[in-house]
Structure formats: structure tokens, C-alpha cells
Design an enzyme around this catalytic site. Sequence first.
Site, short mmCIF file in Angstrom:
data_model
loop_
_atom_site.label_atom_id
_atom_site.label_comp_id
_atom_site.label_asym_id
_atom_site.label_seq_id
_atom_site.Cartn_x
_atom_site.Cartn_y
_atom_site.Cartn_z
CG HIS A 116 18.65 -2.87 1.41
ND1 HIS A 116 19.10 -1.59 1.16
CD2 HIS A 116 17.47 -2.72 2.06
CE1 HIS A 116 18.25 -0.73 1.66
NE2 HIS A 116 17.24 -1.38 2.21
CG PHE A 123 13.07 5.83 2.55
CD1 PHE A 123 13.74 5.44 1.42
CD2 PHE A 123 12.57 4.85 3.40
CE1 PHE A 123 13.91 4.09 1.11
CE2 PHE A 123 12.73 3.50 3.10
CZ PHE A 123 13.41 3.12 1.96
CE LYS A 182 18.73 3.61 -0.27
NZ LYS A 182 17.51 4.01 0.39
CB ALA A 224 2.10 5.92 -3.05
N GLY A 225 5.16 4.96 -2.92
CA GLY A 225 6.53 5.10 -3.41
C GLY A 225 7.06 3.77 -3.95
CE LYS A 226 8.65 -0.87 0.78
NZ LYS A 226 8.31 -2.00 1.65
CG HIS A 268 -2.05 -0.97 1.13
ND1 HIS A 268 -1.86 -2.32 1.26
CD2 HIS A 268 -3.37 -0.80 0.87
CE1 HIS A 268 -3.02 -2.94 1.10
NE2 HIS A 268 -3.95 -2.04 0.85
CG ASP A 325 9.59 -7.20 5.82
OD1 ASP A 325 9.09 -6.05 5.90
OD2 ASP A 325 9.95 -7.83 6.82
CB SER A 326 13.58 -3.79 3.40
OG SER A 326 12.66 -2.72 3.49
P1 IMP Z 1 9.06 -2.23 5.11
O1 IMP Z 1 9.99 -3.01 4.22
O2 IMP Z 1 8.06 -1.42 4.35
O3 IMP Z 1 8.49 -3.08 6.22
O4 IMP Z 1 9.90 -1.10 5.85
C1 IMP Z 1 11.05 -1.37 6.57
C2 IMP Z 1 11.64 -0.15 7.24
O5 IMP Z 1 13.06 -0.34 7.20
C3 IMP Z 1 11.38 1.18 6.58
O6 IMP Z 1 10.27 1.84 7.11
C4 IMP Z 1 12.66 1.94 6.93
O7 IMP Z 1 12.57 2.42 8.21
C5 IMP Z 1 13.71 0.87 6.95
N1 IMP Z 1 14.37 0.79 5.64
C6 IMP Z 1 14.24 -0.20 4.72
N2 IMP Z 1 14.98 0.09 3.63
C7 IMP Z 1 15.57 1.28 3.87
C8 IMP Z 1 16.45 2.11 3.11
O8 IMP Z 1 16.82 1.84 1.96
N3 IMP Z 1 16.85 3.23 3.71
C9 IMP Z 1 16.47 3.60 4.95
N4 IMP Z 1 15.64 2.89 5.69
C10 IMP Z 1 15.19 1.73 5.16
#
Ligand code: IMP
Length: 196
Positions: A181, A153, A176, A13-15, A11, A71-72
Site C-alpha cells: 500500500h 513491522f 514488500k 524516525a523510520g518513516k 515524528h 496515514d495507514s
Molecule cells: P500510522 O500510519 O503511523 O498511523 O500507523 C498505522 C498502523 O497501521 C501502524 O502502526 C501499523 O500497526 C499498521 N500498519 C500500517 N502499515 C503497515 C505495514 O506495512 N505493515 C504492517 N502494519 C502496518
Amino acid sequence: MKLTKIIFASHNAGKIKEIKELLEPYGIQVMSALDMDLPDVEETGTTFAENSLLKSQTIAAQTKMPCLADDSGLCVDALNGAPGVYSARYAPNRDFAKGMDKLLSEMEKSPDKSRKAYFSCVISLAWPDGKYEIFEGRVDGMIAREKKGNFGFGYDPLFIPDGFEQSFAEMNKDEKNKISHRGRAVKKLQEFLKNL
Ligand code: IMP
């Protein structure tokens, strides 16, 4: 099987915009959970792969269509791998300026060698029959002693990737993406799609 349509279980929008731009050149139409008014799947797993699969497999089973999810997060040695899968929730009210201050204060007494950290991203592609593929990307680096830069971000201003002096927030999007990752995981996904 040639893939022509896929759902992205997000959900954000950026991703969504980023994934659409990355997959359209492969002739793949991307519809998001947001476009289709599908529910947000709760991230109850304890690993990035578990959370990513939970989202892609749930939506693939619901819609009977191939589904992509990711997921990250950031894992810090001095905090025994935290915030990890809780990276978004670690920041009070998702305010990442406050999240970074919290990280800096929890690491105040950490020696330089334990400021090592990495970002991880797990993209999963789930098929309606339950089969799936996993694409992982990781970038190692250090947590800086202060925030630097305004791009990006999340925790970008505190993360200095190995081999660089600037933080992620001091790099432009292309710089970047080349080493991040997410960029590395997406590259593996693109290779897979090329060979489908
Ligand atoms: P999700 O993958 O949407 O659950 O978000 C994981 C969270 O990890 C994000 O809200 C950021 O806080 C952090 N995160 C993941 N990737 C990055 C990145 O490339 N830069 C900075 N923070 C990140």
C-alpha cells in the site's frame, strides 16, 4: 511551481528516513516535524484521508511551507473494517505481538472467506494556501491463522498478499515495497513530482 523544500509531518524516525531517501533524488530537501520540533498532530479523523490531511494541512498552515503526511492501517472484513484508522491504537501499549494475538483471537471463528483484508495508505501533500493532493495505495490479501516471518513491522506477520504464499514479514524490503500500500502510494507521489 518547482518544489525544493518540504516538511514531512511525522515524528516516526523510520518513516522520515524512508521519505527522505525517496524524495532526495527529485532535488527535494525534506525536513521533518521532529527535526523542526513541531507538535504531533492528533489523529482525530475517521478515515485515512482525513487523518493524513489533518496532519499535512495543520503543519502547512503553521509553517507556511508545503507539507507531506501519511496515514495507514489494516482493514479486516470479518471485523467490519477494523482496526482501520485505529490500527496503531488497537495493539495494547503499541505492542504488535499482542495486537496480532488480539486479532487472531477476535477472528478465531471466522471462515476462510471472511479472512479477507487490505492495507491502505493515504499520502497527502498540502500547500500553505489550503490546496492539496491525495495519493492512495492499497494491497488486498488474507489474515493468516498464525504469524509467519520476522521482517517488517506492525501486522506484517499475519498479512498474506493476494497471489503470494508468504506473509509480508517473510518478504525483504524491496519485495514488500513493490506491492505494498505504501509503495503504491509513494509511486503515485513520485509520478506527480516528476510532472511538477
Ligand atoms: P500510522 O500510519 O503511523 O498511523 O500507523 C498505522 C498502523 O497501521 C501502524 O502502526 C501499523 O500497526 C499498521 N500498519 C500500517 N502499515 C503497515 C505495514 O506495512 N505493515 C504492517 N502494519 C502496518
